[in-house]
Design a protein around this motif. Structure first.
Motif, PDB file in Angstrom:
ATOM      1  N   ILE A  56       0.813  -1.222   0.000  1.00 33.46           N
ATOM      2  CA  ILE A  56       0.000   0.000   0.000  1.00 33.46           C
ATOM      3  C   ILE A  56       0.845   1.269   0.000  1.00 33.46           C
ATOM      4  N   ALA A  57       2.157   1.144   0.171  1.00 27.70           N
ATOM      5  CA  ALA A  57       3.050   2.299   0.036  1.00 27.70           C
ATOM      6  C   ALA A  57       4.432   1.798  -0.328  1.00 27.70           C
ATOM      7  N   ARG A  58       5.119   2.566  -1.163  1.00 25.98           N
ATOM      8  CA  ARG A  58       6.524   2.301  -1.467  1.00 25.98           C
ATOM      9  C   ARG A  58       7.189   3.629  -1.763  1.00 25.98           C
ATOM     10  N   PRO A  59       8.510   3.739  -1.583  1.00 23.44           N
ATOM     11  CA  PRO A  59       9.174   5.007  -1.876  1.00 23.44           C
ATOM     12  C   PRO A  59       8.960   5.436  -3.326  1.00 23.44           C
ATOM     13  N   MET A  60       8.613   6.711  -3.497  1.00 21.75           N
ATOM     14  CA  MET A  60       8.411   7.278  -4.833  1.00 21.75           C
ATOM     15  C   MET A  60       9.076   8.641  -4.887  1.00 21.75           C
ATOM     16  N   SER A  61       9.933   8.849  -5.863  1.00 25.35           N
ATOM     17  CA  SER A  61      10.607  10.134  -6.013  1.00 25.35           C
ATOM     18  C   SER A  61       9.580  11.248  -6.185  1.00 25.35           C
ATOM     19  N   GLY A  62       9.754  12.320  -5.423  1.00 29.87           N
ATOM     20  CA  GLY A  62       8.846  13.447  -5.520  1.00 29.87           C
ATOM     21  C   GLY A  62       7.578  13.278  -4.728  1.00 29.87           C
ATOM     22  N   PHE A  63       7.424  12.133  -4.048  1.00 32.76           N
ATOM     23  CA  PHE A  63       6.222  11.937  -3.226  1.00 32.76           C
ATOM     24  C   PHE A  63       6.692  11.559  -1.828  1.00 32.76           C
ATOM     25  N   GLU A  65       9.139   9.262   0.209  1.00 30.61           N
ATOM     26  CA  GLU A  65      10.370   8.624  -0.246  1.00 30.61           C
ATOM     27  C   GLU A  65      11.040   7.735   0.794  1.00 30.61           C
ATOM     28  N   THR A  66      10.502   7.653   2.015  1.00 26.43           N
ATOM     29  CA  THR A  66      11.273   7.019   3.083  1.00 26.43           C
ATOM     30  C   THR A  66      10.850   5.606   3.440  1.00 26.43           C
ATOM     31  N   PHE A  67       9.647   5.148   3.058  1.00 30.74           N
ATOM     32  CA  PHE A  67       9.161   3.892   3.627  1.00 30.74           C
ATOM     33  C   PHE A  67       8.297   3.116   2.650  1.00 30.74           C
ATOM     34  N   SER A  68       8.124   1.831   2.978  1.00 32.87           N
ATOM     35  CA  SER A  68       7.110   1.009   2.322  1.00 32.87           C
ATOM     36  C   SER A  68       6.217   0.419   3.401  1.00 32.87           C
ATOM     37  N   GLN A  69       5.007   0.076   3.030  1.00 35.11           N
ATOM     38  CA  GLN A  69       4.073  -0.530   3.981  1.00 35.11           C
ATOM     39  C   GLN A  69       3.259  -1.598   3.277  1.00 35.11           C
ATOM     40  N   TYR A  70       3.205  -2.780   3.881  1.00 38.82           N
ATOM     41  CA  TYR A  70       2.449  -3.905   3.346  1.00 38.82           C
ATOM     42  C   TYR A  70       1.396  -4.329   4.370  1.00 38.82           C
ATOM     43  N   ARG A 141       8.521  -0.957   6.451  1.00 38.70           N
ATOM     44  CA  ARG A 141       9.952  -1.108   6.197  1.00 38.70           C
ATOM     45  C   ARG A 141      10.556   0.258   5.866  1.00 38.70           C
ATOM     46  N   LYS A 142      11.758   0.483   6.398  1.00 37.74           N
ATOM     47  CA  LYS A 142      12.485   1.726   6.117  1.00 37.74           C
ATOM     48  C   LYS A 142      13.978   1.421   6.108  1.00 37.74           C
ATOM     49  N   ARG A 143      14.704   2.017   5.185  1.00 42.31           N
ATOM     50  CA  ARG A 143      16.168   1.918   5.214  1.00 42.31           C
ATOM     51  C   ARG A 143      16.668   2.730   6.408  1.00 42.31           C
ATOM     52  N   TYR A 144      17.339   2.060   7.334  1.00 37.19           N
ATOM     53  CA  TYR A 144      17.777   2.741   8.548  1.00 37.19           C
ATOM     54  C   TYR A 144      18.848   3.770   8.222  1.00 37.19           C
ATOM     55  N   VAL A 233     -13.274   8.979   5.947  1.00 38.27           N
ATOM     56  CA  VAL A 233     -12.518   7.722   5.983  1.00 38.27           C
ATOM     57  C   VAL A 233     -13.173   6.757   6.965  1.00 38.27           C
ATOM     58  N   GLU A 234     -12.930   5.446   6.725  1.00 35.03           N
ATOM     59  CA  GLU A 234     -13.545   4.396   7.528  1.00 35.03           C
ATOM     60  C   GLU A 234     -12.532   3.269   7.720  1.00 35.03           C
ATOM     61  N   PRO A 235     -12.893   2.224   8.513  1.00 34.30           N
ATOM     62  CA  PRO A 235     -11.944   1.141   8.776  1.00 34.30           C
ATOM     63  C   PRO A 235     -11.403   0.504   7.497  1.00 34.30           C
ATOM     64  N   GLY A 236     -10.082   0.284   7.481  1.00 31.82           N
ATOM     65  CA  GLY A 236      -9.425  -0.334   6.331  1.00 31.82           C
ATOM     66  C   GLY A 236      -8.926   0.646   5.296  1.00 31.82           C
ATOM     67  N   ASP A 237      -9.270   1.925   5.414  1.00 33.61           N
ATOM     68  CA  ASP A 237      -8.748   2.941   4.499  1.00 33.61           C
ATOM     69  C   ASP A 237      -7.295   3.262   4.837  1.00 33.61           C
ATOM     70  N   PHE A 238      -6.527   3.611   3.803  1.00 35.79           N
ATOM     71  CA  PHE A 238      -5.122   3.985   3.987  1.00 35.79           C
ATOM     72  C   PHE A 238      -4.891   5.359   3.394  1.00 35.79           C
ATOM     73  N   MET A 239      -4.317   6.251   4.202  1.00 36.28           N
ATOM     74  CA  MET A 239      -3.944   7.591   3.752  1.00 36.28           C
ATOM     75  C   MET A 239      -2.420   7.670   3.690  1.00 36.28           C
ATOM     76  N   TRP A 240      -1.907   8.113   2.568  1.00 40.01           N
ATOM     77  CA  TRP A 240      -0.474   8.147   2.302  1.00 40.01           C
ATOM     78  C   TRP A 240      -0.112   9.596   2.016  1.00 40.01           C
ATOM     79  N   LEU A 241       0.691  10.231   2.892  1.00 36.15           N
ATOM     80  CA  LEU A 241       0.932  11.660   2.831  1.00 36.15           C
ATOM     81  C   LEU A 241       2.400  11.955   2.587  1.00 36.15           C
ATOM     82  N   ARG A 242       2.666  12.830   1.639  1.00 33.48           N
ATOM     83  CA  ARG A 242       4.027  13.298   1.440  1.00 33.48           C
ATOM     84  C   ARG A 242       4.348  14.367   2.480  1.00 33.48           C
ATOM     85  N   ALA A 243       5.607  14.767   2.572  1.00 30.48           N
ATOM     86  CA  ALA A 243       6.010  15.813   3.503  1.00 30.48           C
ATOM     87  C   ALA A 243       5.236  17.102   3.238  1.00 30.48           C
ATOM     88  N   PHE A 244       4.884  17.792   4.307  1.00 26.04           N
ATOM     89  CA  PHE A 244       4.262  19.107   4.303  1.00 26.04           C
ATOM     90  C   PHE A 244       2.812  19.103   3.825  1.00 26.04           C
TER      91      PHE A 244
END
Length: 272
Positions: A56-63, A65-70, A141-144, A233-244
Motif C-alpha cells: 500500500i506504500a513504497r518510496p516514490m521520487s517526488g512523493f 520517499e522514506t518507507f514502504s508498507q504492506y 519497512r524503512k532503510r535505517y 474515511v472508515e476502517p481499512g482505508d489507507f492515507m499516504w501523505l508526502r512531507a508538508f
C-alpha cells in the motif's frame, strides 16, 4: 477471521458494483480505500510460503520517499526463514488478525492481535503461522539512517493492548497516542504508533510538517483534512501523505484509531 482491527476485504466486488469509490492520488496525498484492496492487487514475495501482500506504500521520487508498507496475509503453515532481503532495512510488524510465531534475535514470540515487533536493521528473524487460521499483519519497512555516535536500536516485542494511551494535554483525554518508542530516543529514525481519538474529538489545527505519513484506519470513522480536501474515511482505508501535506481531523460517532508511520530524528538530507 473476525477481528477488532480492520484489514483488506479481499475477494472481488460484484460485477454490478457501481464505480463510486473514493480512491484518489494527488500531488500531496493518496487515499486507498478499503474497498479497492482486493485479491487482484496482491503480490507474492520471494522466500515467503503461502503468503500474499497488499503493498500500500513504497518510496516514490517526488512523493513519499522514506518507507514502504504492506498488509501481509500468511496462511496456516506459511511464513519465511528469510523474510527481509535488505540488510539495511528496519521494520515494524503489527498484527491485525490471527496469530503467528516470530523468532527475533534468537528469541521466539507468540504474537496475536495487537502484537507489535520492532526489527532492527540486520537482525536475524523468521516468521511462521502455526495456527489453523490465516494471520494478517502490517509490515512497515524503512532503510535505517545511521547517525555518528548513535547505537543501533534494540529489537523488542510487545502488544498495543499492554501499552498506555498518552493523552495530549488540554484534550480532556480525547486525543492520544500509543507510543512504542520514546520520542527522545535518537536510536530510532521512525515511529510507528497508534493514534486514538474518542467520539467527537478533533485535531484542531492543520499539521504541516516535514514527516511523511502512512495512516491505516484500524477502527471508527472520521473526516480527515488532507491538503485542501476534507475526506471521509472508515476502517481499512489507507492515507499516504508526502512531507508538508496539511492535515487535521474530526472523529466520528465511535472511537477512531489508526496506525501511523512517520520519519523522525534525523537531519534533512542535502543534495551535495
Amino acid at each position: 477471521m473476525a477481528s477488532s482491527y480492520a484489514s483488506p476485504p479481499a475477494g472481488l466486488p460484484g460485477q454490478m458494483t457501481l464505480h463510486t469509490g473514493r480512491a484518489v492520488f494527488t500531488e500531496a496525498y493518496a487515499l486507498i480505500p478499503a474497498g479497492v484492496m482486493r485479491d487482484i492487487v496482491t503480490s507474492y514475495l520471494p522466500n515467503w510460503r503461502d503468503t500474499r501482500a497488499w503493498i500500500i506504500a513504497r518510496p516514490m521520487s517526488g512523493f513519499a520517499e522514506t518507507f514502504s508498507q504492506y498488509v501481509v496475509e500468511v496462511l496456516p503453515g506459511g511464513g519465511s526463514e528469510r523474510p527481509e532481503p535488505n540488510p539495511e532495512a528496519e521494520g515494524v510488524l503489527f498484527v491485525v488478525a490471527g496469530e503467528m510465531t516470530l523468532t527475533l534475535a534468537g528469541q521466539t514470540h507468540h504474537l496475536r492481535e495487537g502484537g507489535y515487533a520492532f526489527v532492527p536493521p540486520g537482525a536475524a528473524w523468521s516468521l511462521v503461522n502455526k495456527s489453523t487460521e490465516p494471520v494478517r499483519f502490517h509490515w512497515v519497512r524503512k532503510r535505517y539512517e545511521a547517525a555518528e555516535g548513535i547505537a543501533l536500536p534494540d529489537a523488542f516485542v510487545t502488544n498495543e493492548q499492554d501499552q498506555p494511551i498518552r493523552w495530549m494535554p488540554g484534550t480532556s483525554d480525547t486525543w492520544g497516542t500509543t507510543r512504542f518508542v520514546e520520542p527522545t530516543d535518537l536510536r530510532h529514525d521512525m515511529h510507528v504508533n497508534i493514534v486514538t481519538l474518542e467520539p467527537g474529538a478533533v485535531i484542531p489545527f492543520e499539521e504541516t510538517h516535514v514527516m511523511e505519513h502512512g495512516l491505516y484506519v484500524l477502527e471508527g470513522k472520521a473526516v480527515y483534512r488532507l491538503n485542501r480536501d476534507w475526506v471521509e474515511v472508515e476502517p481499512g482505508d489507507f492515507m499516504w501523505l508526502r512531507a508538508f501535506c496539511p492535515q487535521a481531523c474530526y472523529a466520528g460517532p465511535q472511537r477512531f484509531r489508526y496506525l501511523l508511520y512517520k520519519d523522525v530524528n534525523r537531519h534533512a538530507k542535502l543534495p551535495f
